[in-house]
Every structure is written in structure tokens, then in C-alpha cells.
Design a protein around this motif. Structure first.
Motif, PDB file in Angstrom:
ATOM      1  N   GLN A 114      31.476  45.473  34.345  1.00 58.15           N
ATOM      2  CA  GLN A 114      30.612  44.455  33.759  1.00 58.15           C
ATOM      3  C   GLN A 114      30.851  44.349  32.250  1.00 58.15           C
ATOM      4  OE1 GLN A 114      26.551  45.383  34.580  1.00 58.15           O
ATOM      5  NE2 GLN A 114      25.799  43.416  33.879  1.00 58.15           N
ATOM      6  N   ASP A 115      31.169  45.462  31.615  1.00 53.74           N
ATOM      7  CA  ASP A 115      31.417  45.473  30.178  1.00 53.74           C
ATOM      8  C   ASP A 115      32.064  46.805  29.810  1.00 53.74           C
ATOM      9  OD1 ASP A 115      31.439  44.513  27.599  1.00 53.74           O
ATOM     10  OD2 ASP A 115      29.266  44.553  27.320  1.00 53.74           O
ATOM     11  N   ILE A 116      32.690  46.841  28.652  1.00 55.48           N
ATOM     12  CA  ILE A 116      33.261  48.074  28.122  1.00 55.48           C
ATOM     13  C   ILE A 116      32.741  48.233  26.702  1.00 55.48           C
ATOM     14  CG2 ILE A 116      35.348  49.390  27.568  1.00 55.48           C
ATOM     15  CD1 ILE A 116      36.889  47.527  29.499  1.00 55.48           C
ATOM     16  N   GLU A 117      32.146  49.387  26.432  1.00 57.75           N
ATOM     17  CA  GLU A 117      31.675  49.690  25.079  1.00 57.75           C
ATOM     18  C   GLU A 117      32.719  50.562  24.404  1.00 57.75           C
ATOM     19  OE1 GLU A 117      27.795  51.445  24.990  1.00 57.75           O
ATOM     20  OE2 GLU A 117      26.964  49.896  26.284  1.00 57.75           O
ATOM     21  N   LEU A 162      33.021  44.774  24.742  1.00 61.36           N
ATOM     22  CA  LEU A 162      34.058  43.797  25.063  1.00 61.36           C
ATOM     23  C   LEU A 162      33.469  42.397  25.199  1.00 61.36           C
ATOM     24  CD1 LEU A 162      37.006  43.187  25.705  1.00 61.36           C
ATOM     25  CD2 LEU A 162      36.546  43.808  28.084  1.00 61.36           C
ATOM     26  N   LYS A 163      32.322  42.263  25.848  1.00 63.83           N
ATOM     27  CA  LYS A 163      31.704  40.939  26.004  1.00 63.83           C
ATOM     28  C   LYS A 163      31.395  40.310  24.648  1.00 63.83           C
ATOM     29  CE  LYS A 163      29.672  40.937  30.587  1.00 63.83           C
ATOM     30  NZ  LYS A 163      28.435  40.895  31.359  1.00 63.83           N
ATOM     31  N   GLN A 164      30.916  41.106  23.708  1.00 68.25           N
ATOM     32  CA  GLN A 164      30.638  40.588  22.367  1.00 68.25           C
ATOM     33  C   GLN A 164      31.918  40.108  21.702  1.00 68.25           C
ATOM     34  OE1 GLN A 164      28.796  44.078  20.625  1.00 68.25           O
ATOM     35  NE2 GLN A 164      26.938  42.895  20.215  1.00 68.25           N
ATOM     36  N   ILE A 165      32.953  40.903  21.800  1.00 69.14           N
ATOM     37  CA  ILE A 165      34.235  40.563  21.170  1.00 69.14           C
ATOM     38  C   ILE A 165      34.786  39.267  21.768  1.00 69.14           C
ATOM     39  CG2 ILE A 165      36.636  41.319  20.901  1.00 69.14           C
ATOM     40  CD1 ILE A 165      35.431  44.244  20.924  1.00 69.14           C
ATOM     41  N   PHE A 184      43.962  44.306  20.677  1.00 68.98           N
ATOM     42  CA  PHE A 184      44.114  45.682  21.121  1.00 68.98           C
ATOM     43  C   PHE A 184      44.153  45.728  22.642  1.00 68.98           C
ATOM     44  CE2 PHE A 184      39.637  44.727  20.938  1.00 68.98           C
ATOM     45  CZ  PHE A 184      39.097  45.350  22.047  1.00 68.98           C
ATOM     46  N   ASN A 185      44.632  46.840  23.166  1.00 71.54           N
ATOM     47  CA  ASN A 185      44.642  47.073  24.608  1.00 71.54           C
ATOM     48  C   ASN A 185      43.214  47.431  25.024  1.00 71.54           C
ATOM     49  OD1 ASN A 185      44.727  48.453  27.145  1.00 71.54           O
ATOM     50  ND2 ASN A 185      46.886  48.890  26.849  1.00 71.54           N
ATOM     51  N   ILE A 186      42.642  46.665  25.920  1.00 65.27           N
ATOM     52  CA  ILE A 186      41.241  46.894  26.293  1.00 65.27           C
ATOM     53  C   ILE A 186      41.028  48.212  27.034  1.00 65.27           C
ATOM     54  CG2 ILE A 186      40.679  44.442  26.285  1.00 65.27           C
ATOM     55  CD1 ILE A 186      40.741  44.522  29.358  1.00 65.27           C
ATOM     56  N   LEU A 239      46.573  44.045  30.983  1.00 62.78           N
ATOM     57  CA  LEU A 239      45.512  43.681  31.920  1.00 62.78           C
ATOM     58  C   LEU A 239      44.740  42.461  31.430  1.00 62.78           C
ATOM     59  CD1 LEU A 239      43.848  44.198  34.462  1.00 62.78           C
ATOM     60  CD2 LEU A 239      42.449  45.778  33.105  1.00 62.78           C
ATOM     61  N   ALA A 240      44.471  42.371  30.145  1.00 59.30           N
ATOM     62  CA  ALA A 240      43.703  41.244  29.605  1.00 59.30           C
ATOM     63  C   ALA A 240      44.427  39.916  29.793  1.00 59.30           C
ATOM     64  CB  ALA A 240      43.386  41.465  28.133  1.00 59.30           C
ATOM     65  N   GLY A 241      45.738  39.953  29.962  1.00 62.12           N
ATOM     66  CA  GLY A 241      46.522  38.742  30.160  1.00 62.12           C
ATOM     67  C   GLY A 241      46.872  38.483  31.612  1.00 62.12           C
ATOM     68  N   ALA A 242      46.299  39.244  32.508  1.00 65.21           N
ATOM     69  CA  ALA A 242      46.606  39.116  33.932  1.00 65.21           C
ATOM     70  C   ALA A 242      45.981  37.852  34.529  1.00 65.21           C
ATOM     71  CB  ALA A 242      46.115  40.345  34.692  1.00 65.21           C
TER      72      ALA A 242
END
Length: 149
Positions: free
Chosen positions: A132-135, A142-145, A84-86, A46-49
């Protein structure tokens, strides 16, 4: 002329339904569609979509960060900030991993994916629910990373 008008209307309605297909109103529905379309056991990343796919699930700011990550990874021919897989917070996922919704309310969904706890923060954008974000339990948001230089 009627032939072209009919074709235009057909294409327009197909395009409109494709755009609204992923417009859900609840956090639970968005999570259900997300994990249905991108099962953590699959090789789909998904992150590479594409931008179009990312916009179906994430708000505009997170889409921009994910696209920036893609550009960086392409430039270095490897990984930048994501290794990693988000959707699972892991690099490898067992075929029989269990995914459970622990809690879901208007703007949040908390999941247990295997042994990992993921907390999805969501908001409405253009009348559609978007992430909006994933903790992540141990590594932060995720936004921080994605914002690391």
C-alpha cells in the motif's frame, strides 16, 4: 472442435496460474518474491514496470501513482518525482548489499537494505497481499513522493 477446446483450456489454465502465481497471503512472502524478482543490485526497474507487473506487488492506488510517474518521466524525457530505486532508497547499490527483514507482521514488513530502513505498509486486495505504501527513513512515504505536482 476438440482441438480448439483443448487449446482454450490449456491457455485458460496457463493464464489462471500466471495470475495466481503472485497471489501471496503474507507480507513476508510478498517481500521475498519482490526482492527475488527485482534484486536491488540489478538494473531491473520495478517503478518502470508494466501495469500487469506492478499489480502483482502494489495495491491499485499505488499502481496508478507509479503509472502516472512513468508518463511524466516519458513526457520530460527524464525524471519527475523518483530519482532513486524504490526498493533500496538509493541511486546506486553495492553488489554485496545485505537485505534483512527486521520485522514482519500481518500488514507490515520492515527491512534493512544496506544502511537504509524501509517500512512496507500492506493490505489485502482481492484476497492477495499488496504493498500500500513504503516509508523511507529520511525522505518520507512513497505515496507522498509520487503525489507531488
Amino acid at each position: 472442435m476438440k482441438k480448439y477446446l483443448g487449446l482454450f483450456l490449456l491457455l485458460s489454465s496457463t493464464h489462471a496460474s500466471a495470475q495466481t502465481m503472485y497471489c501471496v497471503q503474507t507480507s513476508r512472502d510478498l517481500i521475498s518474491e519482490l526482492y527475488r524478482d527485482y534484486p536491488v543490485q540489478s538494473t531491473k526497474d520495478l517503478a518502470g514496470a508494466s501495469r500487469q507487473v506492478l499489480r502483482q506487488y502494489f495495491d491499485s492506488h499505488l499502481v496508478q501513482l507509479l503509472l502516472r510517474e512513468q508518463k511524466c518521466a516519458a513526457k520530460v524525457h527524464g525524471q519527475c518525482n523518483l530519482d532513486f530505486n524504490i526498493l533500496s532508497n538509493s541511486q546506486d547499490v553495492a553488489d554485496d548489499v545485505a537485505i534483512r527483514v527486521l520485522a514482519a507482521n500481518e500488514h507490515q514488513a520492515k527491512l534493512k537494505v544496506g544502511e537504509q530502513i524501509l517500512n512496507f505498509k500492506m493490505r489485502m486486495e482481492n484476497n492477495c497481499m499488496r504493498i500500500q505504501d513504503i516509508e523511507y527513513q529520511e525522505i518520507g512515504r512513497l505515496k507522498q513522493i509520487l503525489s507531488r505536482k
